[in-house]
Design a protein around this motif. Structure first.
Motif, PDB file in Angstrom:
ATOM      1  N   ASN A  32       0.692  -1.163   0.009  1.00 62.48           N
ATOM      2  CA  ASN A  32       0.023   0.005  -0.047  1.00 62.48           C
ATOM      3  C   ASN A  32       0.840   1.219   0.055  1.00 62.48           C
ATOM      4  OD1 ASN A  32      -1.763   2.303   0.685  1.00 62.48           O
ATOM      5  ND2 ASN A  32      -3.193   0.831   1.380  1.00 62.48           N
ATOM      6  N   SER A  33       0.862   1.926  -1.018  1.00 62.07           N
ATOM      7  CA  SER A  33       1.859   3.055  -1.150  1.00 62.07           C
ATOM      8  C   SER A  33       1.259   4.575  -0.200  1.00 62.07           C
ATOM      9  CB  SER A  33       1.896   3.465  -2.740  1.00 62.07           C
ATOM     10  OG  SER A  33       0.496   3.759  -3.139  1.00 62.07           O
ATOM     11  N   GLN A  34       0.060   4.290  -0.135  1.00 66.65           N
ATOM     12  CA  GLN A  34      -0.642   5.090   0.861  1.00 66.65           C
ATOM     13  C   GLN A  34       0.174   5.148   2.349  1.00 66.65           C
ATOM     14  OE1 GLN A  34      -4.619   5.963   0.484  1.00 66.65           O
ATOM     15  NE2 GLN A  34      -4.420   6.105  -1.653  1.00 66.65           N
ATOM     16  N   THR A  35      -0.163   3.963   2.819  1.00 68.77           N
ATOM     17  CA  THR A  35       0.251   3.620   4.262  1.00 68.77           C
ATOM     18  C   THR A  35       1.680   3.269   4.270  1.00 68.77           C
ATOM     19  OG1 THR A  35      -0.551   1.484   4.148  1.00 68.77           O
ATOM     20  CG2 THR A  35      -1.889   3.167   4.735  1.00 68.77           C
ATOM     21  N   LEU A  36       2.328   2.887   3.170  1.00 66.07           N
ATOM     22  CA  LEU A  36       3.685   2.641   3.181  1.00 66.07           C
ATOM     23  C   LEU A  36       3.855   1.165   4.025  1.00 66.07           C
ATOM     24  CD1 LEU A  36       5.628   6.046   3.703  1.00 66.07           C
ATOM     25  CD2 LEU A  36       4.817   4.928   1.533  1.00 66.07           C
ATOM     26  N   TRP A  37       3.184   0.096   3.816  1.00 63.62           N
ATOM     27  CA  TRP A  37       3.456  -1.233   4.572  1.00 63.62           C
ATOM     28  C   TRP A  37       2.696  -2.021   3.180  1.00 63.62           C
ATOM     29  CZ3 TRP A  37       0.301  -5.177   5.507  1.00 63.62           C
ATOM     30  CH2 TRP A  37      -1.150  -4.883   5.520  1.00 63.62           C
ATOM     31  N   GLY A  38       3.405  -3.367   3.452  1.00 64.55           N
ATOM     32  CA  GLY A  38       3.081  -4.422   2.533  1.00 64.55           C
ATOM     33  C   GLY A  38       3.601  -5.666   2.915  1.00 64.55           C
ATOM     34  N   TYR A  39       3.469  -6.854   2.163  1.00 63.84           N
ATOM     35  CA  TYR A  39       3.994  -8.194   2.652  1.00 63.84           C
ATOM     36  C   TYR A  39       3.949  -8.844   1.164  1.00 63.84           C
ATOM     37  CZ  TYR A  39      -1.035  -9.682   2.198  1.00 63.84           C
ATOM     38  OH  TYR A  39      -2.140  -9.710   1.695  1.00 63.84           O
ATOM     39  N   ASP A  40       4.914 -10.057   1.224  1.00 62.66           N
ATOM     40  CA  ASP A  40       5.191 -11.016   0.272  1.00 62.66           C
ATOM     41  C   ASP A  40       4.873 -12.425   0.767  1.00 62.66           C
ATOM     42  OD1 ASP A  40       5.770  -8.864  -1.448  1.00 62.66           O
ATOM     43  OD2 ASP A  40       7.764  -8.964  -0.817  1.00 62.66           O
ATOM     44  N   ILE A  41       4.319 -12.996   0.023  1.00 60.10           N
ATOM     45  CA  ILE A  41       4.212 -14.595   0.197  1.00 60.10           C
ATOM     46  C   ILE A  41       4.844 -15.484  -1.001  1.00 60.10           C
ATOM     47  CG2 ILE A  41       2.792 -16.527   0.874  1.00 60.10           C
ATOM     48  CD1 ILE A  41       0.511 -14.665   1.829  1.00 60.10           C
ATOM     49  N   TYR A  42       5.656 -15.949  -0.926  1.00 54.75           N
ATOM     50  CA  TYR A  42       6.437 -16.678  -1.802  1.00 54.75           C
ATOM     51  C   TYR A  42       6.773 -18.164  -1.861  1.00 54.75           C
ATOM     52  CZ  TYR A  42      10.299 -14.837   1.169  1.00 54.75           C
ATOM     53  OH  TYR A  42      11.105 -14.627   2.049  1.00 54.75           O
ATOM     54  N   SER A  43       6.794 -18.757  -3.045  1.00 54.22           N
ATOM     55  CA  SER A  43       7.508 -20.296  -2.770  1.00 54.22           C
ATOM     56  C   SER A  43       8.217 -20.665  -3.877  1.00 54.22           C
ATOM     57  CB  SER A  43       6.325 -21.104  -2.777  1.00 54.22           C
ATOM     58  OG  SER A  43       5.626 -21.379  -3.760  1.00 54.22           O
ATOM     59  N   ASN A  44       9.311 -21.442  -3.737  1.00 46.98           N
ATOM     60  CA  ASN A  44      10.034 -22.077  -4.788  1.00 46.98           C
ATOM     61  C   ASN A  44      10.177 -23.448  -4.499  1.00 46.98           C
ATOM     62  OD1 ASN A  44      11.949 -22.705  -6.498  1.00 46.98           O
ATOM     63  ND2 ASN A  44      13.584 -21.005  -5.522  1.00 46.98           N
ATOM     64  N   THR A  45       9.627 -24.195  -5.504  1.00 43.05           N
ATOM     65  CA  THR A  45       9.708 -25.819  -5.456  1.00 43.05           C
ATOM     66  C   THR A  45      10.262 -26.365  -6.628  1.00 43.05           C
ATOM     67  OG1 THR A  45       7.630 -25.442  -4.141  1.00 43.05           O
ATOM     68  CG2 THR A  45       8.041 -27.653  -5.064  1.00 43.05           C
ATOM     69  N   THR A  46      11.201 -27.395  -6.442  1.00 45.13           N
ATOM     70  CA  THR A  46      11.550 -28.463  -7.315  1.00 45.13           C
ATOM     71  C   THR A  46      11.033 -29.930  -6.869  1.00 45.13           C
ATOM     72  OG1 THR A  46      13.580 -26.843  -7.938  1.00 45.13           O
ATOM     73  CG2 THR A  46      13.759 -28.927  -8.647  1.00 45.13           C
ATOM     74  N   ILE A  47      10.611 -30.396  -7.908  1.00 41.88           N
ATOM     75  CA  ILE A  47      10.229 -31.863  -7.964  1.00 41.88           C
ATOM     76  C   ILE A  47      10.949 -32.547  -8.752  1.00 41.88           C
ATOM     77  CG2 ILE A  47       8.403 -33.571  -7.730  1.00 41.88           C
ATOM     78  CD1 ILE A  47       6.708 -31.075  -6.741  1.00 41.88           C
ATOM     79  N   TYR A  48      11.697 -33.708  -8.670  1.00 38.26           N
ATOM     80  CA  TYR A  48      12.424 -34.329  -9.481  1.00 38.26           C
ATOM     81  C   TYR A  48      11.631 -35.747  -9.716  1.00 38.26           C
ATOM     82  CZ  TYR A  48      16.491 -31.584  -8.553  1.00 38.26           C
ATOM     83  OH  TYR A  48      17.359 -30.577  -8.311  1.00 38.26           O
ATOM     84  N   ASP A  49      11.488 -35.884 -11.257  1.00 42.32           N
ATOM     85  CA  ASP A  49      11.038 -37.255 -11.607  1.00 42.32           C
ATOM     86  C   ASP A  49      12.086 -38.203 -11.491  1.00 42.32           C
ATOM     87  OD1 ASP A  49       8.646 -36.309 -12.379  1.00 42.32           O
ATOM     88  OD2 ASP A  49       9.150 -35.729 -14.439  1.00 42.32           O
ATOM     89  N   ASN A  50      13.200 -37.549 -11.940  1.00 38.86           N
ATOM     90  CA  ASN A  50      14.452 -38.657 -11.457  1.00 38.86           C
ATOM     91  C   ASN A  50      15.628 -37.533 -11.466  1.00 38.86           C
ATOM     92  OD1 ASN A  50      16.232 -39.017 -13.861  1.00 38.86           O
ATOM     93  ND2 ASN A  50      14.337 -39.427 -14.756  1.00 38.86           N
ATOM     94  N   GLN A  51      16.584 -37.734 -10.621  1.00 47.88           N
ATOM     95  CA  GLN A  51      17.790 -36.958 -10.197  1.00 47.88           C
ATOM     96  C   GLN A  51      19.046 -37.938 -10.355  1.00 47.88           C
ATOM     97  OE1 GLN A  51      17.677 -35.411  -6.266  1.00 47.88           O
ATOM     98  NE2 GLN A  51      19.379 -33.815  -6.823  1.00 47.88           N
ATOM     99  N   ILE A  52      20.253 -37.163 -10.940  1.00 45.77           N
ATOM    100  CA  ILE A  52      21.411 -37.731 -10.860  1.00 45.77           C
ATOM    101  C   ILE A  52      21.980 -37.353  -9.591  1.00 45.77           C
ATOM    102  CG2 ILE A  52      23.541 -37.615 -12.066  1.00 45.77           C
ATOM    103  CD1 ILE A  52      22.044 -36.767 -14.650  1.00 45.77           C
ATOM    104  N   ILE A  53      22.410 -38.362  -8.919  1.00 44.67           N
ATOM    105  CA  ILE A  53      23.176 -38.330  -7.621  1.00 44.67           C
ATOM    106  C   ILE A  53      24.447 -39.214  -7.669  1.00 44.67           C
ATOM    107  CG2 ILE A  53      21.357 -37.613  -6.465  1.00 44.67           C
ATOM    108  CD1 ILE A  53      22.675 -41.226  -6.106  1.00 44.67           C
ATOM    109  N   ALA A  54      25.449 -38.666  -6.892  1.00 43.72           N
ATOM    110  CA  ALA A  54      27.005 -39.429  -6.687  1.00 43.72           C
ATOM    111  C   ALA A  54      26.596 -40.572  -5.544  1.00 43.72           C
ATOM    112  CB  ALA A  54      27.992 -38.669  -6.438  1.00 43.72           C
ATOM    113  N   THR A  55      27.034 -41.838  -6.042  1.00 45.57           N
ATOM    114  CA  THR A  55      27.070 -42.866  -4.871  1.00 45.57           C
ATOM    115  C   THR A  55      28.282 -42.988  -4.379  1.00 45.57           C
ATOM    116  OG1 THR A  55      26.969 -44.532  -6.344  1.00 45.57           O
ATOM    117  CG2 THR A  55      25.082 -43.521  -5.929  1.00 45.57           C
ATOM    118  N   SER A  56      28.568 -43.671  -3.187  1.00 50.70           N
ATOM    119  CA  SER A  56      29.814 -44.196  -2.871  1.00 50.70           C
ATOM    120  C   SER A  56      29.631 -45.358  -1.998  1.00 50.70           C
ATOM    121  CB  SER A  56      30.196 -42.853  -1.631  1.00 50.70           C
ATOM    122  OG  SER A  56      30.177 -41.684  -2.160  1.00 50.70           O
TER     123      SER A  56
END
Length: 909
Positions: free
Chosen positions: A670-694
């Motif tokens: 709100n530019s009049q009252t000078l306050w605000g908020y953000d809600i955000y998400s970032n998601t990665t879902i792997y069908d398959n993933q390359i990984i190093a095994t030991s």
């Protein structure tokens, strides 16, 4: 720790009292309409100014119904009330003794009439104005200290916040581009401009959504969720020169020096910067309080980064920025940097490797000396061939030389504290790297609105030559693995050539709907040639097991089709297509050739869009299906024995990694009252993933390869809230944020599948109080909690907690004096062994300005309490790592700053 928490609570309570005090505002209400009263005027600027000096008291803009609510404090003096809207005559009214809420009723604005040869008297520029998708501030409406820089100016603008890490937010959007007259100033991040450009040369600050060059030329809506700031220079100050020169020397032979010189002449700009220090300042900074001193408010780098890393770093930098318009329709800008650094570091690490039924503890010490010398040059050339065609060429060249010597000792024990193996090595390496990149873009549009064609070509060509001396001894205390003793000379050449092209055609179907047709191609070639010689012989003799040659090529083509919807509130682009990939992998090892060719057909899709519910509330979304083709070393069954403790081979059955990536953001400000908020998400879902095994044998040697796992993911959910209160000379900022991460990792250790579920929770509370030009107080507290639960592992779970508290204070009183302090406390709850869990870092600075503010003498103390340290804990799906590195300790620095400016200004009556 208890004392620190009490201190934090005291600060919060103090700010709570400030908040209550600042909330005792009154409202000035009203409505703005056209002269006939038929329609409301949206985004008109409404503001109050002092009658004595015209400084801004408060300001706001009208909503879609033309209504406004202007918050201010009660005034015992007369103030001037003004309304300004583009295309309408300005309205001005004197208000007397504002001490209660006021409803000013309806204001009817008359439109300007454009008559030929009529002299038009210009109205006083309002402090804020909205032009289509651009928010514009008039810099002269904001009263600043005479020596204020651009950062100080930005802090005064409504909706603009700058946190302790120098991240700039505008109306809830992060700023990722700062331009000067539409062009970069030592990089598009603009950090050099923030600290060093005097605010008095700035005429306007223009804020808009960040656009690509293609979006700018074709008049498309921005597809970015970031903001861009453009600083325009006063016309009567577009010719002249300004600069700063700093030199300092202190205890323990610490020194710093910086210089910035900029020349303006109409559309031509030539700027020079330089820096030299041995206090870990790996970028360019001339902070008004701490100059180049790192830590606290000055922890972020500005300008090019020089060999960043742990330890003590001595660095040198020279840079040139050039901007010009050689002829009509041409825009040119470029940068050149030479950087040189020497770094020394002592590292101590304890690494607990987690196995299904046991563990290994590796304790190591490393002494590193590293030298880096690098040249960087880039240029941007834009040509307007006609009003319908534009060509952009952006070449970039990097050339670097690196030398490094490393002394390393490591011992590994099992869970019963039995010695497994030891390694001692002294290695030296020299490498030369050259990298050339170039992008050519052609944009063409037609007379039909929305129809355009774009073509892009990109190439990258790089080569690295390295020469290494390896002297190492690895002793295995258990099992029958033979000891590994090396005295070798390794010579390697790596070459990479990469070419990309893209063609795009857009056909409008309606004013708001268009079809997009794309075809993208990529060709890549990578060659690695490594030869290892045994230095125990008088003549060169190859070590076959450590000599190999690999060669791989990849060609892919991606046709796709999609559509774009561009309405007043909705902007959406959807596309779908298919990747056709042909990969060829070849290697020669111990006189045997190995080849493996694979073809892939991978469907893909993407979605990117935004929806603006109201002027203050918006939603941004992004989705893309991604893939990753295995590299040659991951897929070829050829052994890599570079590390005596690891034998690594590829997996011919390895599949391409496929994933789904999504970003979601909801913003309300709100530019009049000078306050605000953000809600955000970032998601990665792997069908398959390359990984190093030991897998580890009884001697602690690691047998490594690569595999695929399924069903892994990582997701972040965050909320950020901020509120700004401006009450005459008092400015309060409150910011609270919470980030929560959820991760599921899978892998194989000793042939058994494990899982690691991680939860990370990190709230941040940041407050600030500014009292006019005299005082600034900025406390910040952050908390990070990391908890990982394992299955099929030696331990069931592990966690770590990190507390950080910092407070910055700056006092500009008495006149010509500046007293600054940065105090920080860090507590790391679960560090093991000899590592200290907490420390204080206190930096202080006192400066005095003289010679008409052209000279500044300053004394600074870094780490006043002499407690600085660098310790960390890192938790991974297979290990817990504690580490400590060399840090700068207490020193005092005396410095002298000289600054000047000379502009060819016109005299004004």
């Amino acid at each position: 720790m208890k004392l620190t928490i009490n201190y934090i609570l005291l600060i919060v309570c103090c700010f709570g009292n400030f908040y209550s005090f600042a909330q005792k505002n009154i409202l000035v209400n009203g409505r703005v309409m056209n002269q006939k009263g038929e329609s409301s005027i949206e985004s008109a600027t409404v503001y109050l100014i002092h009658s004595k000096d015209s400084s801004v008291i408060a300001y706001t803009i009208t909503d879609k119904n033309g209504r406004f609510k202007l918050e201010t404090r009660s005034k015992a003096e007369n103030v001037i009330f003004r309304i300004s809207a583009e295309g309408y005559q300005q309205v001005s009214k004197t208000l007397q003794n504002i001490n209660q809420n006021i409803d000013l009723g309806v204001f009817k604005l008359s439109q300007y009439e454009n008559k030929l040869n009529e002299v038009v008297i210009q109205a006083i520029a309002p402090p804020i104005r909205i032009k289509k998708d651009t928010l514009e501030f008039n810099a002269s409406s904001f009263k600043l200290r005479p020596d204020a820089n651009v950062e100080t100016l930005l802090r005064q603008l409504p909706g603009v916040t700058i946190d302790a890490d120098k991240k700039i937010m505008v109306n809830g959007k992060e700023v990722n581009q700062i331009l000067l007259n539409g062009k970069p100033f030592f990089g598009e991040d603009g950090k050099v401009a923030l600290q060093n450009l005097p605010s008095e040369i700035i005429k306007k600050v223009q804020i808009s959504n960040t656009k690509t060059k293609e979006e700018e030329f074709t008049k498309q809506a921005s597809s970015s969720n970031k903001a861009s700031i453009n600083l325009t220079i006063e016309k009567d100050k577009s010719k002249g020169v300004f600069g700063k020169f700093l030199a300092g020397y202190g205890s323990s032979d610490r020194y710093e020096s910086s210089a910035l010189l900029s020349y303006f002449k109409d559309k031509r700009r030539i700027s020079f910067l330089a820096s030299s220090n041995n206090i870990n300042a790996t970028g360019f900074s001339m902070d008004e309080v701490f100059d180049n001193m790192r830590g606290g408010r000055n922890s972020g780098s500005r300008g090019p980064v020089i060999g960043r890393g742990p330890g003590i770093i001595k660095s040198n930098l020279i840079g040139v920025n050039y901007v010009d318009e050689w002829f009509k329709g041409n825009k040119s800008n470029g940068n050149y940097f030479f950087t040189d650094s020497d770094a020394q570091n002592n590292n101590t690490t304890s690494e607990l490797t987690l196995l299904p039924e046991s563990s290994l503890l590796a304790q190591s010490t490393t002494k590193t000396k590293r030298g880096l010398s690098k040249h960087n040059a880039d240029f941007n050339l834009e040509f307007d061939i006609s009003t319908m065609t534009k060509i952009i060429v952006t070449p970039k060249l990097d050339k670097a030389n690196t030398t490094e010597s490393v002394s390393f000792h490591r011992k590994t024990t099992d869970e019963n504290n039995q010695l497994i193996n030891t390694t001692d090595s002294d290695n030296w390496n020299q490498s030369d790297n050259i990298n050339f990149q170039n992008t050519i873009s052609v944009f063409t549009k037609t007379k039909k609105k929305g129809r355009y064609f774009t073509a892009n070509f990109f190439n990258e060509n790089s080569k690295t030559d390295s020469n290494s001396i390896v002297e190492s001894t690895t002793i295995y205390q258990q099992g029958d693995t033979p000891d590994d003793i090396r005295n070798q000379n390794v010579k390697a050449v790596n070459q990479k050539d990469r070419y990309l092209s893209s063609l795009r055609y857009t056909e409008p179907l309606t004013d708001s709907l268009s079809l997009n047709f794309n075809i993208n191609t990529e060709w890549e070639k990578i060659a690695d040639d490594k030869k290892t010689y045994d230095r125990n012989y008088s003549v060169d003799q190859l070590v076959d097991s450590l000599t190999n040659y690999s060669f791989s090529t990849r060609f892919q083509i991606n046709p796709k089709v999609g559509f774009t919807i561009n309405k007043s509130k909705l902007n959406l682009t959807v596309s779908t297509g298919t990747y056709f990939v042909a990969a060829q992998n070849n290697a020669t090892y111990i006189n045997q050739s190995t080849s493996l060719n694979k073809n892939y057909i991978i469907p893909e899709g993407s979605l990117k869009g935004s929806y603006q519910f109201t002027e203050d509330k918006g939603f941004y979304m992004f989705y893309e299906r991604r893939f990753l083709i295995p590299k040659d070393y991951q897929i070829l069954g050829v052994a890599n024995l570079d590390n005596p403790l690891v034998r690594r081979t590829g997996n011919p059955d390895l599949k391409a990694s496929r994933s789904h990536v999504a970003y979601l953001t909801y913003t309300s400000y709100n530019s009049q009252t000078l306050w605000g908020y953000d809600i955000y998400s970032n998601t990665t879902i792997y069908d398959n993933q390359i990984i190093a095994t030991s897998a580890f044998n009884s001697a602690g040697r690691q047998i490594a390869t690569y595999d695929n796992v399924y069903g892994t993911y990582n997701t972040l959910l965050g909320v950020e809230w901020n509120k700004t209160i401006k009450n005459n000379a008092h400015v309060f900022l409150f910011m609270f944020a919470i980030n929560t991460d959820y991760l599921l990792d899978k892998g194989f250790t000793n042939g058994e599948l494990y899982t690691a579920k991680t939860v990370r929770f990190s709230p941040v509370l940041q407050l600030s109080y500014d009292y006019g030009k005299l005082l600034s107080i900025k406390p910040k507290y952050s908390f990070a909690y990391n908890d990982t639960k394992y299955t099929n592992s030696y331990i069931n779970s592990t966690s770590n907690t990190l507390h950080n508290f910092n407070i910055e204070t700056t006092c500009y009183w008495p006149k010509n004096w500046v007293f600054g302090n940065d105090f920080g406390y860090t507590y790391n709850s679960d560090l093991s062994g000899p590592y200290k869990k907490d420390f204080y870092l206190w930096n202080t600075s006192l400066s005095y300005k003289f010679a008409e503010d052209k000279m500044t003498f300053k004394v600074k103390v870094y780490d006043l309490l002499n407690q600085n340290q660098s310790t960390s804990r890192t938790i991974t799906p297979t290990a817990v790592v504690d580490a400590e590195n060399t840090v700068l300790k207490r020193y005092v620095m005396f410095s002298l700053l000289y600054k000047f400016q000379n502009f060819a200004t016109k005299k004004k009556n």
